[in-house]
Write a protein that holds these residues in place. Sequence first.
Motif, short mmCIF file in Angstrom:
data_model
loop_
_atom_site.label_atom_id
_atom_site.label_comp_id
_atom_site.label_asym_id
_atom_site.label_seq_id
_atom_site.Cartn_x
_atom_site.Cartn_y
_atom_site.Cartn_z
N ALA A 37 0.59 -0.96 -0.04
CA ALA A 37 0.08 -0.15 0.03
C ALA A 37 0.85 0.80 -0.11
CB ALA A 37 -0.89 -0.06 1.20
N ALA A 38 2.10 1.47 0.96
CA ALA A 38 3.05 2.32 1.10
C ALA A 38 3.33 2.72 -0.35
CB ALA A 38 3.70 2.29 1.88
N LEU A 39 3.96 1.93 -1.16
CA LEU A 39 4.30 1.59 -2.45
C LEU A 39 3.78 1.99 -3.63
CD1 LEU A 39 6.46 -2.09 -2.73
CD2 LEU A 39 7.38 0.71 -2.84
N GLY A 44 6.37 6.24 -8.94
CA GLY A 44 7.32 4.68 -8.80
C GLY A 44 6.99 3.40 -8.21
N GLY A 45 6.54 3.95 -7.41
CA GLY A 45 6.12 2.32 -6.49
C GLY A 45 5.71 1.03 -7.21
N MET A 46 4.47 1.06 -8.01
CA MET A 46 3.66 0.20 -8.82
C MET A 46 5.53 -0.24 -9.33
SD MET A 46 1.14 0.11 -7.74
CE MET A 46 0.79 -1.85 -8.87
N SER A 47 6.48 0.50 -10.12
CA SER A 47 7.08 -0.11 -10.96
C SER A 47 8.06 -0.99 -9.37
CB SER A 47 7.54 0.76 -11.56
OG SER A 47 8.49 0.44 -12.47
N ALA A 48 8.43 -0.08 -9.00
CA ALA A 48 8.86 -1.06 -7.78
C ALA A 48 8.29 -2.00 -7.76
CB ALA A 48 9.74 -0.19 -7.06
N MET A 49 7.43 -2.42 -7.25
CA MET A 49 7.19 -3.53 -6.63
C MET A 49 6.88 -4.85 -7.59
SD MET A 49 3.01 -4.23 -5.90
CE MET A 49 2.94 -2.16 -5.18
N MET A 50 6.85 -4.23 -8.67
CA MET A 50 6.71 -5.46 -9.58
C MET A 50 8.42 -5.19 -9.75
SD MET A 50 3.24 -5.97 -10.54
CE MET A 50 4.10 -6.68 -12.07
N SER A 51 8.88 -4.81 -10.46
CA SER A 51 10.72 -5.13 -10.22
C SER A 51 10.52 -6.43 -8.98
CB SER A 51 11.43 -4.19 -10.53
OG SER A 51 11.43 -3.22 -8.83
N ASN A 52 10.16 -6.33 -7.89
CA ASN A 52 10.58 -7.50 -6.71
C ASN A 52 12.15 -7.02 -6.14
OD1 ASN A 52 9.77 -8.87 -4.76
ND2 ASN A 52 11.30 -11.03 -5.83
N SER A 53 12.65 -5.75 -6.78
CA SER A 53 14.29 -5.69 -6.07
C SER A 53 13.86 -4.49 -5.04
CB SER A 53 14.12 -4.51 -7.25
OG SER A 53 15.79 -3.94 -6.94
N ILE A 54 14.07 -5.48 -3.22
CA ILE A 54 14.74 -4.53 -3.06
C ILE A 54 15.35 -3.29 -2.51
CG2 ILE A 54 15.89 -4.78 -0.57
CD1 ILE A 54 15.48 -7.56 -0.34
N LEU A 194 15.77 -19.92 2.80
CA LEU A 194 15.01 -18.89 2.74
C LEU A 194 16.32 -17.33 2.09
CD1 LEU A 194 12.33 -19.87 5.69
CD2 LEU A 194 11.77 -19.41 3.35
N HIS A 195 17.01 -17.52 2.91
CA HIS A 195 17.92 -16.56 2.27
C HIS A 195 18.02 -15.88 1.02
CE1 HIS A 195 17.72 -16.66 6.39
NE2 HIS A 195 18.33 -15.48 6.66
N ILE A 196 17.63 -17.13 -0.11
CA ILE A 196 18.57 -17.36 -1.47
C ILE A 196 17.85 -15.78 -2.39
CG2 ILE A 196 16.29 -18.27 -2.56
CD1 ILE A 196 18.31 -20.65 -4.05
N LEU A 197 16.36 -15.37 -2.15
CA LEU A 197 15.92 -13.87 -2.26
C LEU A 197 16.60 -13.10 -2.02
CD1 LEU A 197 12.48 -14.93 -2.95
CD2 LEU A 197 14.77 -15.28 -4.63
N ASN A 198 17.99 -13.18 -0.73
CA ASN A 198 18.63 -12.04 -0.53
C ASN A 198 19.89 -11.28 -1.61
OD1 ASN A 198 17.21 -12.35 1.52
ND2 ASN A 198 19.02 -12.05 3.67
N PRO A 199 19.74 -9.89 -1.71
CA PRO A 199 21.00 -9.29 -2.26
C PRO A 199 22.03 -10.02 -2.88
CG PRO A 199 19.65 -7.27 -1.09
CD PRO A 199 18.74 -8.94 -0.79
#
Length: 315
Positions: A37-39, A44-54, A194-199
């Motif tokens: 919701a905050a994004l 640019g929040g929706m784009s960042a959300m879709m990218s799934n980039s921290i 579970l940490h495999i998606l960490n940057p």
Amino acid sequence: MYIEQAYKGLIDNWRYLVGILIIIVVWQFLGSFPLLAALALEEGGMSAMMSNSIGKMSQVLGSNTFLFYMLLTFVFGLIAVFLVVKFLHQQSLTALTTSRTKVDWKRVAFSFFLWASISVLFIGIDIYFAPEDYEYNFQLEPFLILAVIAIAMIPLQTSMEEYLMRGYMMQGLGVLTKNRWFPLLFTSLLFGLLHILNPEVDKLGYGILIFYIGTGLFLGIITLMDEGLELALGFHAANNLTAALLVTADWTAFSVDSVYRDISEPVLGWDMLVPVFVVFPILLLVFSKKYGWTNWKEKLTGKVLAEEEFLKLDN
């Protein structure tokens, strides 16, 4: 007999399946709503959300705001774990935490301050001998905001992971398989994956999973040897809190307004592996001497008592 504390509640297999499902839904879906919701409200929040980039989401919201919402998901998860244990399994939170009659907060504090001191020492040594790898990043106002968020919420985040992995799943798998080695190895492997998606994994490669799995194994060992979660709770909180407050980097999960910024080229080196193969074994020795641990083989690989046997001994 920490695993056998599960017998103080309802241990039907279906309860654990439903419980895990509830925890995942609350943690990963309901807990993510405030962040999403905050994004959505930011340009640019929706784009960042879709990218799934921290990194991109952190840039849109600001590092401290993003950290707050990210940690909030774990607060939802921790509440879900507690509610599942209390109402679905009808087990007390004390029995989920420890085999002692009450939670030993002195153990939590000892583990916390021991690992926090060691972490600060290691960071200080690294900065002293390789100052070119670090940039002084301290800014009073952002740091104070970070400190409030981190001190209030990181222990909740780490507690959620411990109560889920070394608590709920360790006990559940233990009473299901009737042994100790399987829940120890399974939860350690799962903790690492579970940490495999960490940057950090993206930057350093899958070799970094040795550190995460090794850390999970260490936390599982101290939980089984000490017959409770207290040492693991203190250690994990100290680890994440010192990391967030003292050193950040653009490629880590905690890219925040820390005191220093690591500007070196990310490389998987000895510094990532020394804790697992050198420091953790030394800590096991320290803990074992302080708390008088014995019978390692039985506690780590032995059989879990049947419910009737445990209840007879417990009475």
